[in-house]
Design an enzyme around this catalytic site. Structure first.
Site, mmCIF file in Angstrom:
data_model
loop_
_atom_site.group_PDB
_atom_site.id
_atom_site.type_symbol
_atom_site.label_atom_id
_atom_site.label_comp_id
_atom_site.label_asym_id
_atom_site.label_seq_id
_atom_site.Cartn_x
_atom_site.Cartn_y
_atom_site.Cartn_z
ATOM 1 N N PHE A 151 0.691 -1.238 -0.142
ATOM 2 C CA PHE A 151 -0.109 -0.130 -0.041
ATOM 3 C C PHE A 151 0.953 1.245 -0.065
ATOM 4 O O PHE A 151 1.867 1.293 0.683
ATOM 5 C CB PHE A 151 -0.787 0.008 1.086
ATOM 6 C CG PHE A 151 -1.787 1.285 1.277
ATOM 7 C CD1 PHE A 151 -2.961 1.217 0.570
ATOM 8 C CD2 PHE A 151 -1.324 2.298 1.934
ATOM 9 C CE1 PHE A 151 -3.770 2.258 0.551
ATOM 10 C CE2 PHE A 151 -2.485 3.502 1.948
ATOM 11 C CZ PHE A 151 -3.493 3.566 1.515
ATOM 12 N N ASP A 236 9.120 2.328 1.634
ATOM 13 C CA ASP A 236 8.148 3.247 2.163
ATOM 14 C C ASP A 236 7.791 2.950 3.488
ATOM 15 O O ASP A 236 7.097 2.043 4.007
ATOM 16 C CB ASP A 236 6.820 2.840 1.432
ATOM 17 C CG ASP A 236 5.537 3.469 1.835
ATOM 18 O OD1 ASP A 236 5.532 4.123 2.989
ATOM 19 O OD2 ASP A 236 4.449 3.457 1.252
ATOM 20 N N LYS A 265 2.735 9.805 8.301
ATOM 21 C CA LYS A 265 1.866 9.570 9.541
ATOM 22 C C LYS A 265 2.475 10.022 10.912
ATOM 23 O O LYS A 265 2.526 11.107 11.065
ATOM 24 C CB LYS A 265 1.803 8.053 9.763
ATOM 25 C CG LYS A 265 0.820 7.642 8.381
ATOM 26 C CD LYS A 265 0.190 6.268 8.815
ATOM 27 C CE LYS A 265 -1.038 6.086 7.690
ATOM 28 N NZ LYS A 265 -0.563 5.286 6.456
HETATM 29 C C1 PLP Z 1 -0.839 5.469 5.026
HETATM 30 C C2 PLP Z 1 0.191 5.197 4.172
HETATM 31 C C3 PLP Z 1 0.419 5.793 2.971
HETATM 32 C C4 PLP Z 1 -0.179 6.877 2.542
HETATM 33 O O1 PLP Z 1 -0.187 8.166 3.330
HETATM 34 P P1 PLP Z 1 -1.271 9.233 3.234
HETATM 35 O O2 PLP Z 1 -0.874 10.322 4.203
HETATM 36 O O3 PLP Z 1 -2.452 8.810 3.405
HETATM 37 O O4 PLP Z 1 -1.023 10.029 1.772
HETATM 38 C C5 PLP Z 1 1.415 5.440 2.168
HETATM 39 N N1 PLP Z 1 2.261 4.377 2.404
HETATM 40 C C6 PLP Z 1 2.035 3.404 3.387
HETATM 41 C C7 PLP Z 1 2.862 2.487 3.878
HETATM 42 C C8 PLP Z 1 0.911 3.964 4.284
HETATM 43 O O5 PLP Z 1 0.650 3.317 5.461
#
Ligand code: PLP
Length: 413
Positions: A151, A236, A265
């Site tokens: 994701f 990520d 986050k």
């Molecule tokens: C939440 C998340 C995103 C997206 O972040 P947003 O601030 O909602 O755009 C991308 N990568 C990972 C692994 C996430 O948990």
């Protein structure tokens, strides 16, 4: 004329009774189902609604509220910065931006940082940088290999990067150039690498995918593939970064460094903030290639600096490690009683399974019992409390969870 315009506006500005205010939920473009409560205030591990009900928060704003609700350090940083300078324009340096860049590169061992507001945006920046690298050094290679069940966010390109099967048919045509391979299949990844590949991108613990931790040998293999062909390895760490998994960065568990690292986050503790970090050789953008009106915005920088400063000062990565163990032990006992299955995770990124379709009813039962948990998919619950969580909160959580599990199971029968 003026009054006709003004009156309804004034009416809407007045504090409406709760039921009327809830009705205004219809004014929000529908994107998700929400319970009929309105959150109003929070302190530490607890959040309260407008009816005065208090909830022990194990959603933590979706792994965002690193320091809990309305932490004093964040309040102070925002108030002080707001009284000095709210925005200078991205065309100028500002003080908190430079201070935070210094801190973040120092603790991550990376050389350069780009600031943005959301995780998806930081990932977009990572993809652009990898493609720039491909254009300059790999004969125009532009493809990014990503993981099925991974994701990376909800912009058009990040929905294309995300290998979620449910999104496959959505918002066609997809942004091109993303190749999805099965997680943990090194041969498949190796086979997918061609002379068009410029990067491999993955989460070290798939968060939205249900808390699946990367295998060390697999990660080592990916690093080797990248080194062999000169392609960029992107981690990520939007969800796993800044103490969440028991280390400041999840990659420290493996001793394998990325070329590009994204954070989001928890970095702002609730203030919209994200970052993309990289090393000296990837300092490749020309003026105008990348930017953003709110990139390096002083309020966000002050917030990030205060939040990361507190994570370091209070050693919250260690706390995450310790408390995470306690949670897993408690969940293990509930699993032994047959109330849940497969407790897993690292630090304070934890999940467990329940029978298919019972995750949502369980979360509802928990909410009635004053506990917030996250439904990751119909059979998976995720816990990602603030990094300040303590033993007493965990005991309260386990008590409320057990009660709710027994209720939800009775309800299901
Ligand atoms: C939440 C998340 C995103 C997206 O972040 P947003 O601030 O909602 O755009 C991308 N990568 C990972 C692994 C996430 O948990």
């Amino acid at each position: 004329m003026k009054q006709i315009v003004k009156e309804p506006a004034q009416e809407a500005m007045q504090a409406a009774p709760e039921n009327v205010l809830l009705g205004a939920g219809k004014k929000l473009l529908f994107t998700t189902k929400r319970p009929s409560v309105i959150m109003e205030s929070g302190t530490g591990m607890y959040i309260s609604d407008t009816e005065g009900r208090e909830y022990l928060d194990f959603v933590g704003g979706w792994a965002v509220n690193a320091l809990g609700h309305s932490p004093v350090a964040l309040q102070k940083a925002l108030a002080e910065q707001a009284s000095k300078l709210v925005l200078a324009s991205p065309a100028y340096y500002n003080k908190p931006q430079l201070e935070f860049a210094e801190l973040l590169t120092h603790i991550s061992g990376m050389d350069k940082v780009f600031f943005a507001s959301s995780g998806a945006e930081a990932n977009e920046c990572a993809v652009k940088l990898a493609r720039k690298h491909g254009a300059l050094h790999l004969d125009g290679a532009c493809e990014i290999i990503t993981m099925k069940q991974g994701f990376h966010g909800r912009t058009l390109a990040m929905m294309s990067a995300t290998g979620k099967p449910a999104w496959k048919e959505l918002f066609e045509p997809k942004a091109g150039g993303f190749i999805h391979v099965p997680f943990h299949d090194l041969d498949a990844c190796f086979a997918a690498v061609t002379n068009r590949t410029c990067a491999i991108m993955l989460e070290l613990i798939q968060g939205e995918g249900g808390v699946n931790e990367v295998d060390e040998a697999y990660l080592y293999g990916l690093r080797k593939i990248c080194d062999m062909y000169g392609i960029a390895l992107i981690f990520d760490e939007v969800q796993t970064g800044l103490g969440r998994t028991g280390k400041l960065f999840a990659y420290e568990h493996y001793g394998i460094k990325p070329d590009i690292l994204t954070l989001g986050k928890g970095i702002g503790g609730g203030f919209p903030l994200s970052a993309m970090l990289t090393t000296e050789p990837f300092d490749l953008f020309n003026a105008g290639d990348q930017g953003g009106t709110h990139s390096g915005q002083p309020l966000a920088m002050a917030a990030g600096h205060a939040v990361v400063g507190e994570i370091l000062r209070l050693n919250l990565a260690d706390n995450a490690e310790r408390q995470g163990r306690a949670i897993l032990q408690g969940l293990g006992e509930l699993a032994n009683q047959g109330l849940l299955a497969r407790p897993r995770g690292r630090g304070l990124l934890i999940a467990f399974d329940v029978s298919e379709g019972s995750a949502a009813p369980l979360a509802e039962a928990c909410m009635r019992n004053g506990l917030l948990i996250n439904v990751t998919n119909p059979a998976t619950i995720r816990l990602m409390p603030a990094l300040i969580v303590e033993k007493a909160h965990i005991e309260e959580m386990l008590r409320k969870l057990e009660l709710s599990l027994r209720e939800a199971i009775v309800m299901a029968e």
